[in-house]
Design a protein around this motif. Sequence first.
Motif, mmCIF file in Angstrom:
data_model
loop_
_atom_site.group_PDB
_atom_site.id
_atom_site.type_symbol
_atom_site.label_atom_id
_atom_site.label_comp_id
_atom_site.label_asym_id
_atom_site.label_seq_id
_atom_site.Cartn_x
_atom_site.Cartn_y
_atom_site.Cartn_z
ATOM 1 N N GLU A 76 80.086 5.841 2.057
ATOM 2 C CA GLU A 76 79.408 6.757 1.540
ATOM 3 C C GLU A 76 79.934 8.072 1.763
ATOM 4 O OE1 GLU A 76 76.088 7.108 4.030
ATOM 5 O OE2 GLU A 76 74.880 5.263 3.222
ATOM 6 N N GLU A 77 81.163 8.060 2.558
ATOM 7 C CA GLU A 77 81.890 9.494 2.572
ATOM 8 C C GLU A 77 83.108 9.377 1.579
ATOM 9 O OE1 GLU A 77 81.784 7.366 5.129
ATOM 10 O OE2 GLU A 77 79.941 8.687 6.448
ATOM 11 N N GLY A 78 82.988 8.442 0.679
ATOM 12 C CA GLY A 78 83.979 8.435 -0.103
ATOM 13 C C GLY A 78 85.400 7.857 0.174
ATOM 14 N N VAL A 79 85.480 7.123 1.054
ATOM 15 C CA VAL A 79 86.850 6.475 1.683
ATOM 16 C C VAL A 79 86.875 5.234 1.151
ATOM 17 C CG1 VAL A 79 87.946 5.622 3.669
ATOM 18 C CG2 VAL A 79 86.603 7.785 3.739
ATOM 19 N N VAL A 80 87.834 4.918 0.387
ATOM 20 C CA VAL A 80 88.071 3.482 -0.255
ATOM 21 C C VAL A 80 88.613 2.584 0.700
ATOM 22 C CG1 VAL A 80 89.328 2.582 -2.195
ATOM 23 C CG2 VAL A 80 88.685 4.737 -2.536
ATOM 24 N N LEU A 81 88.090 1.454 1.164
ATOM 25 C CA LEU A 81 88.521 0.476 1.876
ATOM 26 C C LEU A 81 88.439 -1.106 1.194
ATOM 27 C CD1 LEU A 81 86.190 1.461 4.995
ATOM 28 C CD2 LEU A 81 88.604 2.335 4.562
ATOM 29 N N HIS A 82 89.007 -2.010 1.978
ATOM 30 C CA HIS A 82 89.121 -3.169 1.364
ATOM 31 C C HIS A 82 88.836 -4.271 2.266
ATOM 32 C CE1 HIS A 82 92.918 -3.007 3.277
ATOM 33 N NE2 HIS A 82 93.309 -4.242 2.929
ATOM 34 N N ASP A 83 88.310 -5.352 1.925
ATOM 35 C CA ASP A 83 88.075 -6.447 2.810
ATOM 36 C C ASP A 83 89.078 -7.696 2.733
ATOM 37 O OD1 ASP A 83 87.030 -8.827 3.813
ATOM 38 O OD2 ASP A 83 84.942 -8.648 3.177
ATOM 39 N N LYS A 84 89.912 -7.734 3.736
ATOM 40 C CA LYS A 84 90.892 -8.797 3.777
ATOM 41 C C LYS A 84 90.732 -9.993 3.753
ATOM 42 C CE LYS A 84 94.347 -5.777 6.138
ATOM 43 N NZ LYS A 84 95.580 -5.682 7.214
ATOM 44 N N ASP A 85 89.425 -10.270 3.958
ATOM 45 C CA ASP A 85 89.163 -11.876 3.853
ATOM 46 C C ASP A 85 88.951 -12.315 2.268
ATOM 47 O OD1 ASP A 85 88.857 -11.851 6.650
ATOM 48 O OD2 ASP A 85 86.797 -11.464 6.961
ATOM 49 N N LEU A 86 88.505 -11.158 1.580
ATOM 50 C CA LEU A 86 88.485 -11.437 0.191
ATOM 51 C C LEU A 86 90.131 -11.342 -0.462
ATOM 52 C CD1 LEU A 86 85.306 -9.571 -0.900
ATOM 53 C CD2 LEU A 86 85.673 -12.062 -0.479
ATOM 54 N N CYS A 87 90.952 -10.720 -0.013
ATOM 55 C CA CYS A 87 92.177 -10.299 -0.602
ATOM 56 C C CYS A 87 93.046 -11.540 -0.911
ATOM 57 C CB CYS A 87 92.876 -9.256 0.144
ATOM 58 S SG CYS A 87 94.508 -8.761 -0.542
ATOM 59 N N ILE A 88 93.441 -11.679 -2.041
ATOM 60 C CA ILE A 88 94.496 -12.822 -2.489
ATOM 61 C C ILE A 88 95.936 -12.533 -2.463
ATOM 62 C CG2 ILE A 88 92.619 -14.261 -3.470
ATOM 63 C CD1 ILE A 88 93.672 -13.204 -6.066
ATOM 64 N N GLY A 89 96.209 -11.238 -2.201
ATOM 65 C CA GLY A 89 97.716 -10.894 -2.009
ATOM 66 C C GLY A 89 98.104 -10.731 -3.650
ATOM 67 N N CYS A 90 97.449 -10.640 -4.485
ATOM 68 C CA CYS A 90 98.041 -10.733 -5.928
ATOM 69 C C CYS A 90 98.900 -9.594 -6.415
ATOM 70 C CB CYS A 90 96.968 -10.734 -6.866
ATOM 71 S SG CYS A 90 95.862 -9.508 -7.320
ATOM 72 N N GLY A 91 98.903 -8.281 -5.681
ATOM 73 C CA GLY A 91 99.661 -7.219 -5.942
ATOM 74 C C GLY A 91 99.164 -6.303 -7.366
ATOM 75 N N TYR A 92 97.911 -6.666 -7.619
ATOM 76 C CA TYR A 92 97.716 -5.717 -8.888
ATOM 77 C C TYR A 92 97.556 -4.134 -8.408
ATOM 78 C CZ TYR A 92 97.102 -9.691 -11.892
ATOM 79 O OH TYR A 92 97.163 -10.919 -12.705
ATOM 80 N N CYS A 93 96.661 -4.223 -7.305
ATOM 81 C CA CYS A 93 96.440 -2.809 -6.884
ATOM 82 C C CYS A 93 97.813 -2.260 -6.235
ATOM 83 C CB CYS A 93 95.813 -2.970 -5.367
ATOM 84 S SG CYS A 93 96.667 -3.928 -4.033
ATOM 85 N N PHE A 94 98.826 -2.744 -6.085
ATOM 86 C CA PHE A 94 100.208 -2.064 -5.727
ATOM 87 C C PHE A 94 100.634 -1.468 -7.027
ATOM 88 C CE2 PHE A 94 104.886 -2.088 -5.807
ATOM 89 C CZ PHE A 94 104.986 -1.310 -4.698
ATOM 90 N N TYR A 95 100.756 -2.080 -8.196
ATOM 91 C CA TYR A 95 100.993 -1.735 -9.431
ATOM 92 C C TYR A 95 100.119 -0.610 -10.112
ATOM 93 C CZ TYR A 95 104.237 -5.489 -9.129
ATOM 94 O OH TYR A 95 105.266 -6.616 -8.788
ATOM 95 N N ALA A 96 98.829 -0.782 -9.917
ATOM 96 C CA ALA A 96 97.973 0.153 -10.394
ATOM 97 C C ALA A 96 98.001 1.707 -9.650
ATOM 98 C CB ALA A 96 96.479 -0.420 -10.461
ATOM 99 N N CYS A 97 98.375 1.679 -8.325
ATOM 100 C CA CYS A 97 98.146 2.796 -7.471
ATOM 101 C C CYS A 97 99.220 3.773 -7.938
ATOM 102 C CB CYS A 97 98.205 2.398 -5.976
ATOM 103 S SG CYS A 97 98.226 3.895 -5.070
ATOM 104 N N PRO A 98 98.933 4.988 -8.216
ATOM 105 C CA PRO A 98 100.078 5.878 -8.542
ATOM 106 C C PRO A 98 100.780 6.386 -6.951
ATOM 107 C CG PRO A 98 97.884 7.176 -8.620
ATOM 108 C CD PRO A 98 97.754 5.624 -8.763
#
Length: 212
Positions: A76-98
Amino acid sequence: MARMKFLCDAERCIECNGCVTACKQEHEIPWGVNRRRVVTINDGVPGERSISVACMHCSDAPCMAVCPVDCFYKTEEGVVLHDKDLCIGCGYCFYACPFGAPQFPQAGAFGVRGKMDKCTFCAGGPEKNGSEEEFTKYGRNRLSEGKLPVCAEMCATKALLGGDGEVLADIYRQRVLSRGKGGDVWGWATAYGLPTPAAKQPPVAPAQGAKS
């Protein structure tokens, strides 16, 4: 509801890396992973500036858009978090993040990635606030304790600020004005190269009888 943001004042950063050290110690981050780092521009030449960089908790986060398993979520405060139990380590987020915020452990063989790790704005993860499981996966949840991110609190020169985005904007605006730079250097006109109000005014016609 406050919108949590980071802001780093390049005029104040002295490249001490105190924010980096504080983050690693507070959350017991493993070797090879840096949730925060200090980047220096024009290193060694006049005009050199340093800036502390981590996850900027974007309003329209590209990491959330590309994740194939939807492990990212926003509080609700606008903080972007992630769930490590769901993460598959594909690395897409790494390439997308500026900002290069997503990090992966360096222990895997043949380039195999583990679970992604990144700055949490000291807000923990989906587990129960303050639980041992939450600390093991995501580090300390300082926001649930009513505290700000440790990196911002430990900044000796207050170059790195963390908190409500509107409050941070007011602080930085006052700093800009106190440095002798007018209000025209702050806001949409500067960000998008728009002409300032002064530039829009028509030229003043010379008074009658004045010499050219």
